[in-house]
Design a protein around this motif. Structure first.
Motif, mmCIF file in Angstrom:
data_model
loop_
_atom_site.group_PDB
_atom_site.id
_atom_site.type_symbol
_atom_site.label_atom_id
_atom_site.label_comp_id
_atom_site.label_asym_id
_atom_site.label_seq_id
_atom_site.Cartn_x
_atom_site.Cartn_y
_atom_site.Cartn_z
ATOM 1 N N VAL A 126 15.960 75.715 -11.294
ATOM 2 C CA VAL A 126 15.809 74.586 -10.373
ATOM 3 C C VAL A 126 16.120 75.082 -8.968
ATOM 4 N N ASN A 127 15.136 74.978 -8.078
ATOM 5 C CA ASN A 127 15.320 75.368 -6.681
ATOM 6 C C ASN A 127 15.740 74.127 -5.899
ATOM 7 N N THR A 128 16.945 74.158 -5.341
ATOM 8 C CA THR A 128 17.458 73.013 -4.595
ATOM 9 C C THR A 128 18.001 73.475 -3.253
ATOM 10 N N GLY A 129 18.333 72.537 -2.410
ATOM 11 C CA GLY A 129 18.981 72.847 -1.151
ATOM 12 C C GLY A 129 18.220 72.296 0.038
ATOM 13 N N ASN A 130 18.880 72.347 1.174
ATOM 14 C CA ASN A 130 18.263 71.883 2.409
ATOM 15 C C ASN A 130 17.408 72.997 3.004
ATOM 16 N N LYS A 157 11.983 76.337 -0.894
ATOM 17 C CA LYS A 157 11.994 75.902 -2.293
ATOM 18 C C LYS A 157 10.603 75.985 -2.902
ATOM 19 N N THR A 158 9.606 75.463 -2.205
ATOM 20 C CA THR A 158 8.240 75.487 -2.721
ATOM 21 C C THR A 158 7.732 76.919 -2.790
#
Length: 57
Positions: free
Chosen positions: A36-40, A44-45
């Motif tokens: 799971v790629n998360t963060g501000n 991510k994409t």
């Protein structure tokens, strides 16, 4: 400390080998992985698309 006769030792080692083979056969099962790629911010994409391209390649 008790010492084993050669027959007892042979039986013990056969049992140990059997247990080890069972463990190896269970470890050979495939397992899934979810990332799971998360963060501000950005990336991510791009990271997800890069992973897809590597999997397809």
């Amino acid at each position: 400390m008790t010492s084993l006769t050669s027959e007892q030792y042979k039986q013990k080692m056969q049992r140990r080998k059997q247990v080890q083979e069972e463990r190896v056969s269970q470890a050979a099962q495939e397992k899934g992985l979810i990332i799971v790629n998360t963060g501000n911010g950005k990336g991510k994409t791009t990271a997800a698309l890069g992973m897809v391209m590597r999997c397809l390649g």
